[in-house]
Design a protein around this motif. Structure first.
Motif, PDB file in Angstrom:
ATOM      1  N   MET A   1       0.813  -1.211   0.000  1.00 18.65           N
ATOM      2  CA  MET A   1       0.000   0.000   0.000  1.00 18.65           C
ATOM      3  C   MET A   1       0.850   1.265   0.000  1.00 18.65           C
ATOM      4  SD  MET A   1      -3.025  -1.088   2.590  1.00 18.65           S
ATOM      5  CE  MET A   1      -3.939   0.395   2.268  1.00 18.65           C
TER       6      MET A   1
ATOM      7  N   LEU B   1       2.724   2.415   2.329  1.00 17.62           N
ATOM      8  CA  LEU B   1       2.558   3.117   3.594  1.00 17.62           C
ATOM      9  C   LEU B   1       3.791   3.033   4.475  1.00 17.62           C
ATOM     10  CD1 LEU B   1      -1.055   2.005   4.531  1.00 17.62           C
ATOM     11  CD2 LEU B   1      -0.351   4.150   3.491  1.00 17.62           C
TER      12      LEU B   1
ATOM     13  N   ALA C   1       2.615   7.768   1.355  1.00 22.21           N
ATOM     14  CA  ALA C   1       1.777   8.260   2.453  1.00 22.21           C
ATOM     15  C   ALA C   1       2.621   9.022   3.468  1.00 22.21           C
ATOM     16  CB  ALA C   1       1.050   7.102   3.126  1.00 22.21           C
TER      17      ALA C   1
ATOM     18  N   GLN D   1      -6.358   8.937   5.642  1.00 23.70           N
ATOM     19  CA  GLN D   1      -7.264   7.784   5.634  1.00 23.70           C
ATOM     20  C   GLN D   1      -8.131   7.779   4.379  1.00 23.70           C
ATOM     21  OE1 GLN D   1      -7.436   5.176   8.002  1.00 23.70           O
ATOM     22  NE2 GLN D   1      -8.524   4.341   6.256  1.00 23.70           N
TER      23      GLN D   1
ATOM     24  N   ARG E   1      -7.404   9.098   1.482  1.00 24.79           N
ATOM     25  CA  ARG E   1      -6.550   8.744   0.341  1.00 24.79           C
ATOM     26  C   ARG E   1      -6.244   7.254   0.326  1.00 24.79           C
ATOM     27  NH1 ARG E   1      -2.234  13.815   0.159  1.00 24.79           N
ATOM     28  NH2 ARG E   1      -3.794  15.392  -0.363  1.00 24.79           N
ATOM     29  N   THR E   2      -6.039   6.687   1.508  1.00 23.47           N
ATOM     30  CA  THR E   2      -5.782   5.252   1.596  1.00 23.47           C
ATOM     31  C   THR E   2      -7.015   4.476   1.153  1.00 23.47           C
ATOM     32  OG1 THR E   2      -4.227   5.602   3.407  1.00 23.47           O
ATOM     33  CG2 THR E   2      -5.111   3.380   3.150  1.00 23.47           C
ATOM     34  N   ASP E   3      -8.197   4.896   1.609  1.00 26.76           N
ATOM     35  CA  ASP E   3      -9.441   4.228   1.236  1.00 26.76           C
ATOM     36  C   ASP E   3      -9.701   4.298  -0.266  1.00 26.76           C
ATOM     37  OD1 ASP E   3      -9.792   3.678   3.911  1.00 26.76           O
ATOM     38  OD2 ASP E   3     -11.306   5.242   4.246  1.00 26.76           O
TER      39      ASP E   3
ATOM     40  N   TYR F   1      -2.615   5.269  -2.372  1.00 27.89           N
ATOM     41  CA  TYR F   1      -1.293   4.800  -1.988  1.00 27.89           C
ATOM     42  C   TYR F   1      -1.011   3.370  -2.400  1.00 27.89           C
ATOM     43  CZ  TYR F   1      -1.470   9.032   0.797  1.00 27.89           C
ATOM     44  OH  TYR F   1      -1.589  10.340   1.175  1.00 27.89           O
TER      45      TYR F   1
END
Length: 118
Positions: A18, A20, A26, A108, A110-112, A116
């Motif tokens: 991801m 991260l 991220a 969060q 952007r992650t959803d 990323y």
């Protein structure tokens, strides 16, 4: 029967996939958002302190203010001479306190959305 698995390896893979992890996109975005938020809190007279900031390599998590008086401003500035009341000592910490929830929510979201993900 007891089954023990190395979840740490699975977590590392997911974090890497991801983007991260340390040095990932991220983290880069997080550090940029903190730097941007802190900019509005830096004591200003000639703008030299504000303009002197640079980031450590992504993943180290440092903002470096490179002036001969940066340390003194960080610890001793009372903010009394500032036109904008939020400007004063320990500006990065106060900016994080004030903007932490919004920054984390943005990350969060952007992650959803998979921004990323590789």
């Amino acid at each position: 029967m007891l089954v023990v698995t190395d979840l740490q390896m699975d977590i590392r893979k997911a974090v890497k996939r991801m983007n991260l992890g340390i040095g990932g996109r991220a983290q880069k975005d997080l550090e940029i958002m903190i730097r941007t938020a802190a900019d509005k809190y830096v004591p200003v007279d000639t703008h030299k302190l504000r303009k002197s900031v640079y980031q450590s390599p992504i993943g180290r998590g440092y903002l470096i203010y490179n002036t001969k008086y940066a340390r003194r401003q960080w610890y001793e500035n009372t903010g009394k001479r500032q036109i904008e009341p939020q400007r004063g000592q320990k500006w990065v910490l106060r900016a994080w306190d004030d903007h932490k929830n919004a920054i984390l929510q943005t990350l969060q979201e952007r992650t959803d959305k998979g921004i990323y993900a590789k």
